[in-house]
Write a protein that holds these residues in place. Structure first.
Motif, PDB file in Angstrom:
ATOM      1  N   GLU A  23      -0.650 -41.376   8.601  1.00 51.35           N
ATOM      2  CA  GLU A  23      -0.784 -40.297   7.625  1.00 51.35           C
ATOM      3  C   GLU A  23      -1.315 -40.847   6.309  1.00 51.35           C
ATOM      4  O   GLU A  23      -2.142 -40.226   5.647  1.00 51.35           O
TER       5      GLU A  23
ATOM      6  N   ALA B  90      -5.072 -41.365   6.741  1.00 53.66           N
ATOM      7  CA  ALA B  90      -5.800 -40.101   6.714  1.00 53.66           C
ATOM      8  C   ALA B  90      -5.947 -39.594   5.286  1.00 53.66           C
ATOM      9  O   ALA B  90      -7.039 -39.186   4.865  1.00 53.66           O
ATOM     10  N   GLN B  91      -4.868 -39.648   4.530  1.00 54.34           N
ATOM     11  CA  GLN B  91      -4.904 -39.187   3.150  1.00 54.34           C
ATOM     12  C   GLN B  91      -5.827 -40.070   2.304  1.00 54.34           C
ATOM     13  O   GLN B  91      -6.648 -39.566   1.532  1.00 54.34           O
TER      14      GLN B  91
ATOM     15  N   VAL C  96      -9.645 -37.628   5.372  1.00 52.98           N
ATOM     16  CA  VAL C  96      -9.977 -36.980   6.650  1.00 52.98           C
ATOM     17  C   VAL C  96      -8.723 -36.353   7.240  1.00 52.98           C
ATOM     18  O   VAL C  96      -7.601 -36.732   6.889  1.00 52.98           O
ATOM     19  N   THR C  97      -8.925 -35.416   8.146  1.00 51.47           N
ATOM     20  CA  THR C  97      -7.783 -34.746   8.762  1.00 51.47           C
ATOM     21  C   THR C  97      -7.034 -35.723   9.669  1.00 51.47           C
ATOM     22  O   THR C  97      -7.657 -36.567  10.324  1.00 51.47           O
ATOM     23  N   PRO C  98      -5.706 -35.612   9.729  1.00 47.42           N
ATOM     24  CA  PRO C  98      -4.912 -36.532  10.543  1.00 47.42           C
ATOM     25  C   PRO C  98      -5.222 -36.470  12.046  1.00 47.42           C
ATOM     26  O   PRO C  98      -4.892 -37.394  12.766  1.00 47.42           O
ATOM     27  N   ASP C  99      -5.871 -35.408  12.500  1.00 46.55           N
ATOM     28  CA  ASP C  99      -6.216 -35.353  13.921  1.00 46.55           C
ATOM     29  C   ASP C  99      -7.464 -36.171  14.247  1.00 46.55           C
ATOM     30  O   ASP C  99      -7.806 -36.360  15.409  1.00 46.55           O
ATOM     31  N   ARG C 100      -8.138 -36.705  13.223  1.00 46.09           N
ATOM     32  CA  ARG C 100      -9.312 -37.566  13.411  1.00 46.09           C
ATOM     33  C   ARG C 100      -8.989 -39.043  13.210  1.00 46.09           C
ATOM     34  O   ARG C 100      -9.814 -39.916  13.462  1.00 46.09           O
ATOM     35  N   VAL C 101      -7.774 -39.319  12.752  1.00 46.32           N
ATOM     36  CA  VAL C 101      -7.311 -40.692  12.591  1.00 46.32           C
ATOM     37  C   VAL C 101      -6.350 -40.962  13.746  1.00 46.32           C
ATOM     38  O   VAL C 101      -5.409 -40.209  13.970  1.00 46.32           O
TER      39      VAL C 101
ATOM     40  N   CYS D  32     -11.246 -42.581  13.476  1.00 43.07           N
ATOM     41  CA  CYS D  32     -10.827 -43.774  12.748  1.00 43.07           C
ATOM     42  C   CYS D  32      -9.639 -44.398  13.472  1.00 43.07           C
ATOM     43  O   CYS D  32      -8.729 -43.685  13.895  1.00 43.07           O
TER      44      CYS D  32
ATOM     45  N   GLU E 230      -9.254 -49.466   8.022  1.00 43.59           N
ATOM     46  CA  GLU E 230      -9.577 -48.613   9.173  1.00 43.59           C
ATOM     47  C   GLU E 230     -11.040 -48.788   9.528  1.00 43.59           C
ATOM     48  O   GLU E 230     -11.871 -49.076   8.664  1.00 43.59           O
TER      49      GLU E 230
ATOM     50  N   GLU F  52     -14.225 -46.748  11.457  1.00 40.05           N
ATOM     51  CA  GLU F  52     -14.697 -45.453  11.943  1.00 40.05           C
ATOM     52  C   GLU F  52     -15.835 -45.709  12.926  1.00 40.05           C
ATOM     53  O   GLU F  52     -16.781 -46.435  12.612  1.00 40.05           O
TER      54      GLU F  52
END
Length: 164
Positions: free
Chosen positions: A40, A43-44, A48-53, A133, A142, A144
């Motif tokens: 989390e 992502a923050q 980016v949205t947490p569903d992409r990390v 990511c 991270e 990507e």
């Protein structure tokens, strides 16, 4: 035979990506040791949205360690993971065993460049994105890349192993 030197600041994950000639973008951010969730936080920090990390988890399936790569926005379905690799019983691996086997510390385990290559399962939701990511091998770093490249570099099985 001479051992290859890692570039300054490189991790085994970024070395593996570079050696494979894979396109990737490296994202560094200031890691807060007090953060309750590494994923989390990433992502923050990356916006980016947490569903992409995706987080990298190590599980024990019938006595063999297996890597699961799932969105930080959800959790791992252990039964689905076991089924994806033809196993029966799955449990989260002992953190010390996961660190020793992968060569990474908890919160920085990457699916790439592990000390011992483990069977890997990538959650099917990754295919919904142009890039995802994952940890680049240390907290606050991270990488990507495309889900197809991630799957190819890890010989991953793609299966629905995440729960929202």
């Amino acid at each position: 035979m001479a051992k290859k030197k890692r570039p300054a600041g490189g991790t085994p994950a970024t070395v593996a990506l570079t050696e494979a000639g894979t396109a990737y973008v490296l994202h560094a951010y200031e890691h807060d040791p007090a953060s309750p969730s590494y994923g989390e936080e990433a992502a923050q920090a990356l916006g980016v949205t947490p569903d992409r990390v995706f987080k990298t988890l190590v599980a024990d399936i019938d006595g063999a360690l297996t890597v699961a790569v799932v969105p930080v926005a959800g959790s791992l379905d252990l039964k689905a993971l076991a089924a994806a690799v033809g196993g029966k019983r799955a449990a989260m691996a002992d953190p010390v065993a996961a660190e020793r086997t992968t060569g990474y510390v908890r919160g920085g385990i990457s699916p790439l460049g592990q000390r011992k290559r483990l069977p890997t399962v990538l959650d099917a939701s990754a295919s919904s994105y142009e890039t995802v990511c994952v940890s680049a091998g240390r907290r606050g770093l991270e990488v990507e890349l495309s889900p197809a490249d991630l799957a190819a570099l890890t010989d991953a099985v793609i299966a629905p192993i995440g729960r929202t």
